[in-house]
Design an enzyme around this catalytic site. Structure first.
Site, PDB file in Angstrom:
ATOM      1  N   SER A 136       0.837  -1.208   0.000  1.00 31.58           N
ATOM      2  CA  SER A 136       0.000   0.000   0.000  1.00 31.58           C
ATOM      3  C   SER A 136       0.866   1.250   0.000  1.00 31.58           C
ATOM      4  CB  SER A 136      -0.889   0.014   1.253  1.00 31.58           C
ATOM      5  OG  SER A 136      -1.666  -1.157   1.323  1.00 31.58           O
ATOM      6  N   TRP A 162       4.449 -10.231  -5.872  1.00 29.80           N
ATOM      7  CA  TRP A 162       3.026 -10.295  -6.253  1.00 29.80           C
ATOM      8  C   TRP A 162       2.791  -9.978  -7.720  1.00 29.80           C
ATOM      9  CZ3 TRP A 162       1.303 -12.737  -2.413  1.00 29.80           C
ATOM     10  CH2 TRP A 162       1.515 -12.344  -1.101  1.00 29.80           C
ATOM     11  N   SER A 184       7.337   9.013  -3.991  1.00 28.63           N
ATOM     12  CA  SER A 184       6.684   8.386  -5.155  1.00 28.63           C
ATOM     13  C   SER A 184       6.818   9.252  -6.421  1.00 28.63           C
ATOM     14  CB  SER A 184       5.211   8.099  -4.861  1.00 28.63           C
ATOM     15  OG  SER A 184       4.550   9.301  -4.587  1.00 28.63           O
ATOM     16  N   GLN A 303     -38.837 -16.548   3.132  1.00 28.12           N
ATOM     17  CA  GLN A 303     -38.350 -15.165   3.021  1.00 28.12           C
ATOM     18  C   GLN A 303     -36.872 -15.061   3.373  1.00 28.12           C
ATOM     19  OE1 GLN A 303     -40.480 -12.202   5.209  1.00 28.12           O
ATOM     20  NE2 GLN A 303     -42.250 -12.225   3.823  1.00 28.12           N
ATOM     21  N   GLN A 361     -23.933 -20.059   1.556  1.00 28.56           N
ATOM     22  CA  GLN A 361     -24.957 -20.321   2.574  1.00 28.56           C
ATOM     23  C   GLN A 361     -26.241 -20.862   1.934  1.00 28.56           C
ATOM     24  OE1 GLN A 361     -24.146 -20.175   5.621  1.00 28.56           O
ATOM     25  NE2 GLN A 361     -26.132 -20.642   6.545  1.00 28.56           N
ATOM     26  N   GLU A 388      -4.790  -3.794  -6.543  1.00 28.99           N
ATOM     27  CA  GLU A 388      -5.086  -2.441  -7.059  1.00 28.99           C
ATOM     28  C   GLU A 388      -5.546  -1.525  -5.934  1.00 28.99           C
ATOM     29  OE1 GLU A 388      -5.817  -0.869 -10.480  1.00 28.99           O
ATOM     30  OE2 GLU A 388      -4.270  -2.212 -11.228  1.00 28.99           O
ATOM     31  N   SER A 391      -9.250  -2.320   0.309  1.00 32.51           N
ATOM     32  CA  SER A 391     -10.466  -1.553   0.635  1.00 32.51           C
ATOM     33  C   SER A 391     -10.137  -0.389   1.567  1.00 32.51           C
ATOM     34  CB  SER A 391     -11.502  -2.463   1.303  1.00 32.51           C
ATOM     35  OG  SER A 391     -12.113  -3.277   0.337  1.00 32.51           O
TER      36      SER A 391
HETATM   37  C1  LIG Z   1      -2.975 -12.235  -6.414  1.00 32.76           C
HETATM   38  C2  LIG Z   1      -2.306 -10.914  -6.420  1.00 32.76           C
HETATM   39  C3  LIG Z   1      -1.944 -10.338  -7.624  1.00 32.76           C
HETATM   40  C4  LIG Z   1      -1.284  -9.110  -7.638  1.00 32.76           C
HETATM   41  N1  LIG Z   1      -0.845  -8.585  -8.817  1.00 32.76           N
HETATM   42  C5  LIG Z   1      -0.013  -7.515  -8.796  1.00 32.76           C
HETATM   43  C6  LIG Z   1       0.632  -7.083  -9.982  1.00 32.76           C
HETATM   44  O1  LIG Z   1       0.430  -7.637 -11.071  1.00 32.76           O
HETATM   45  N2  LIG Z   1       1.526  -6.056  -9.900  1.00 32.76           N
HETATM   46  C7  LIG Z   1       1.792  -5.425  -8.719  1.00 32.76           C
HETATM   47  O2  LIG Z   1       2.605  -4.498  -8.706  1.00 32.76           O
HETATM   48  N3  LIG Z   1       1.162  -5.791  -7.566  1.00 32.76           N
HETATM   49  C8  LIG Z   1       0.283  -6.830  -7.587  1.00 32.76           C
HETATM   50  N4  LIG Z   1      -0.318  -7.250  -6.423  1.00 32.76           N
HETATM   51  C9  LIG Z   1      -0.003  -6.552  -5.165  1.00 32.76           C
HETATM   52  C10 LIG Z   1      -1.179  -5.839  -4.531  1.00 32.76           C
HETATM   53  O3  LIG Z   1      -1.480  -4.664  -5.228  1.00 32.76           O
HETATM   54  C11 LIG Z   1      -0.823  -5.606  -3.051  1.00 32.76           C
HETATM   55  O4  LIG Z   1      -0.906  -6.858  -2.403  1.00 32.76           O
HETATM   56  C12 LIG Z   1      -1.715  -4.594  -2.387  1.00 32.76           C
HETATM   57  O5  LIG Z   1      -1.450  -3.315  -2.875  1.00 32.76           O
HETATM   58  C13 LIG Z   1      -1.555  -4.572  -0.862  1.00 32.76           C
HETATM   59  O6  LIG Z   1      -0.212  -4.498  -0.479  1.00 32.76           O
HETATM   60  P1  LIG Z   1       0.353  -5.517   0.613  1.00 32.76           P
HETATM   61  O7  LIG Z   1      -0.037  -6.885   0.210  1.00 32.76           O
HETATM   62  O8  LIG Z   1       1.794  -5.248   0.802  1.00 32.76           O
HETATM   63  O9  LIG Z   1      -0.443  -5.180   1.942  1.00 32.76           O
HETATM   64  P2  LIG Z   1      -0.068  -4.045   3.014  1.00 32.76           P
HETATM   65  O10 LIG Z   1       0.109  -2.754   2.330  1.00 32.76           O
HETATM   66  O11 LIG Z   1       1.013  -4.537   3.887  1.00 32.76           O
HETATM   67  O12 LIG Z   1      -1.424  -3.976   3.843  1.00 32.76           O
HETATM   68  C14 LIG Z   1      -1.744  -4.918   4.879  1.00 32.76           C
HETATM   69  C15 LIG Z   1      -3.054  -4.460   5.543  1.00 32.76           C
HETATM   70  O13 LIG Z   1      -2.865  -3.166   6.151  1.00 32.76           O
HETATM   71  C16 LIG Z   1      -3.835  -2.264   5.635  1.00 32.76           C
HETATM   72  N5  LIG Z   1      -3.246  -0.922   5.548  1.00 32.76           N
HETATM   73  C17 LIG Z   1      -2.043  -0.561   5.028  1.00 32.76           C
HETATM   74  N6  LIG Z   1      -1.877   0.757   5.100  1.00 32.76           N
HETATM   75  C18 LIG Z   1      -3.004   1.275   5.645  1.00 32.76           C
HETATM   76  C19 LIG Z   1      -3.455   2.586   5.986  1.00 32.76           C
HETATM   77  N7  LIG Z   1      -2.709   3.661   5.750  1.00 32.76           N
HETATM   78  N8  LIG Z   1      -4.675   2.729   6.561  1.00 32.76           N
HETATM   79  C20 LIG Z   1      -5.452   1.637   6.800  1.00 32.76           C
HETATM   80  N9  LIG Z   1      -5.089   0.367   6.504  1.00 32.76           N
HETATM   81  C21 LIG Z   1      -3.887   0.195   5.939  1.00 32.76           C
HETATM   82  C22 LIG Z   1      -4.201  -2.795   4.273  1.00 32.76           C
HETATM   83  O14 LIG Z   1      -5.456  -2.310   3.838  1.00 32.76           O
HETATM   84  C23 LIG Z   1      -4.202  -4.291   4.518  1.00 32.76           C
HETATM   85  O15 LIG Z   1      -5.419  -4.667   5.113  1.00 32.76           O
HETATM   86  C24 LIG Z   1      -1.030  -8.442  -6.400  1.00 32.76           C
HETATM   87  C25 LIG Z   1      -1.431  -9.030  -5.191  1.00 32.76           C
HETATM   88  C26 LIG Z   1      -2.044 -10.259  -5.201  1.00 32.76           C
HETATM   89  C27 LIG Z   1      -2.416 -10.874  -3.862  1.00 32.76           C
END
Ligand SMILES: Cc1cc2nc3c(=O)[nH]c(=O)nc-3n(C[C@H](O)[C@H](O)[C@H](O)COP(=O)(O)OP(=O)(O)OC[C@H]3O[C@@H](n4cnc5c(N)ncnc54)[C@H](O)[C@@H]3O)c2cc1C
Length: 408
Positions: A136, A162, A184, A303, A361, A388, A391
């Site tokens: 992120s 990833w 960035s 329902q 379910q 991308e 949430s």
């Molecule tokens: C199957 C798959 C395919 C992917 N494909 C690509 C790709 O083709 N190219 C590419 O570059 N990337 C790709 N990704 C990477 C993807 O975009 C990242 O996994 C995503 O951006 C989240 O980063 P992270 O996994 O490091 O989680 P982290 O950033 O470590 O986040 C962990 C948790 O902390 C939360 N968090 C972090 N910061 C904050 C904040 N400031 N406030 C509140 N909550 C926060 C997050 O929401 C999450 O719940 C892919 C990932 C997967 C799993």
């Protein structure tokens, strides 16, 4: 500007029905097998290439559709078929959009066709931004690109993670730091041509869902690429960096971030994928509820079941409308003053997770088995709230856009 309409035009309906036919006849029947194999479904990609769905021409036609609905419609139908296989088919598009957004005309013409290959020799491409310590928090990226002026080459070192199609791709698009002082704003994107020495696949991930899509680390060890592989070219980069340094000197005044605008425009496509998966699970659940009998009547007579289905369908339609609105705004150059792109991705992805769980379910014990597809759809749906931008990050973007405050 194309007029807003709630209906697809005749040409779009024709394309949608054609895509739906491919999704129903080719993708859906192959879904369980490739999910189990956890491998890239090359024969299905090849089939898609043969009929023209896996092609630059088709993708470009949908991308530039003046109503904005070409891409969401395509994503919804393909992901309705199966999310893992569909991501294998559209994953190349992520890299292609990276080049379209930042590349020169020459770079677009040279590299995008190579990303797809042709029907007899299909290729895939990868977009590599995320890193082990930069998910992120994109600004903490460490992959470094250094310019070797004497040779007019860039030398790139780092580890990406990833990456969809990472390591199995011909062309990789890699984002790297060119000026560490600028966060960035000091990043740039590079083409890594096929078979470039120093680029290797790291571990391939075993995933919860979308298992037919290949996800892996990409290691860059003294990768050298010609100066012409810098997307946009050196002059444009130097000008952009000079502007960013000037802004930083002025006390880092807030500048409109072009990358944010690009994300707002691309996120609805992920929302559309989620709508496709949600709709698929809802349809299975509706059909099941109308045919499965307990207590001497179809379970939809209760329902408790019928209202769930009503809510599922309502949320799916609401999600699609948010996706269509944002896609229409993007193609018409409307400013995303309320982060409408992020809104659509947030709502559609959360809807897909919820709706697929409700579908399990409604199918009871059957829903929990691999005999029925909703279990796989639920595993697949979990990705939409993660990639991308998670949430939480969507909510952050929306809240910052609405308030103008640097909410953390
Ligand atoms: C199957 C798959 C395919 C992917 N494909 C690509 C790709 O083709 N190219 C590419 O570059 N990337 C790709 N990704 C990477 C993807 O975009 C990242 O996994 C995503 O951006 C989240 O980063 P992270 O996994 O490091 O989680 P982290 O950033 O470590 O986040 C962990 C948790 O902390 C939360 N968090 C972090 N910061 C904050 C904040 N400031 N406030 C509140 N909550 C926060 C997050 O929401 C999450 O719940 C892919 C990932 C997967 C799993």
């Amino acid at each position: 500007m194309a007029e807003f309409t709630m209906e697809l035009n005749d040409e779009q309906k024709e394309v949608r029905d054609w895509l739906h036919g491919f999704a129903a006849d080719v993708i859906r029947p192959a879904a369980a097998e490739w999910d189990e194999r956890e491998e890239t479904p090359w024969p299905v990609i090849q089939e898609a290439a043969k009929v023209g769905i896996y092609s630059l021409d088709f993708y470009a036609q949908q991308y530039f559709d003046s109503t904005g609905l070409g891409i969401p419609m395509t994503m919804e139908e393909l992901f309705w078929g199966d999310a893992g296989i569909a991501l294998s088919i559209v994953g190349t598009g992520l890299a292609a959009v990276g080049v379209l957004a930042n590349g020169t005309e020459e770079q677009i013409g040279t590299w995008i066709p190579q990303m797809y290959g042709d029907a007899n020799d299909v290729k895939v491409a990868a977009f590599c931004s995320s890193e082990p310590d930069a998910g992120s928090d994109v600004a903490s990226m460490r992959t470094r690109a250094v310019y070797d002026e004497a040779k007019d080459e860039w030398v790139i070192n780092g580890t990406k993670t990833w990456a969809t199609n990472g390591g199995i791709a011909g062309v990789h698009v890699v984002v790297a730091v060119v000026d560490p002082e600028l966060g960035s704003k000091g990043h740039a994107s590079f083409i890594i041509p096929p078979n470039t020495p120093g680029l290797a696949q790291g571990q391939k991930f075993k995933k919860h869902g979308i298992r037919a899509s290949h996800t892996a680390e990409v290691i860059l060890d003294n990768v050298r690429v010609p100066g012409s592989c810098l997307l946009g070219g050196k002059q444009k980069l130097d000008e952009r960096l000079a502007r960013a340094r000037e802004n930083a000197r002025k006390g880092g005044e807030r500048v409109k971030n072009a990358a944010m605008a690009t994300f707002e425009a691309s996120r609805p496509a992920v929302g559309a994928m989620a709508v496709g998966t949600a709709r698929a699970a809802y349809e299975v659940a509706l059909d099941y509820a109308m045919t499965r009998e307990q207590f001497g009547r179809p379970i939809i007579d209760n329902q408790g079941v019928a209202f769930q289905l009503a809510d599922m369908r309502t949320q799916i339609d609401a999600a699609r409308l948010l996706v269509w609105r944002a896609s229409w705004m993007a193609i018409n150059g409307k400013p995303f003053t309320a982060a409408e792109g992020s809104m659509s991705k947030l709502f559609a992805s959360e809807t897909a997770k919820k709706v697929t769980a409700q579908a399990i379910q409604i199918l009871g014990g059957n829903g929990y088995t691999r005999e029925y597809p909703v279990e796989r759809m639920h595993r697949d749906a979990a990705i939409y709230t993660i990639f991308e931008g998670t949430s939480e990050i969507q909510r952050l973007v929306i809240a910052r856009t609405l308030s103008g405050m640097p909410i953390r």
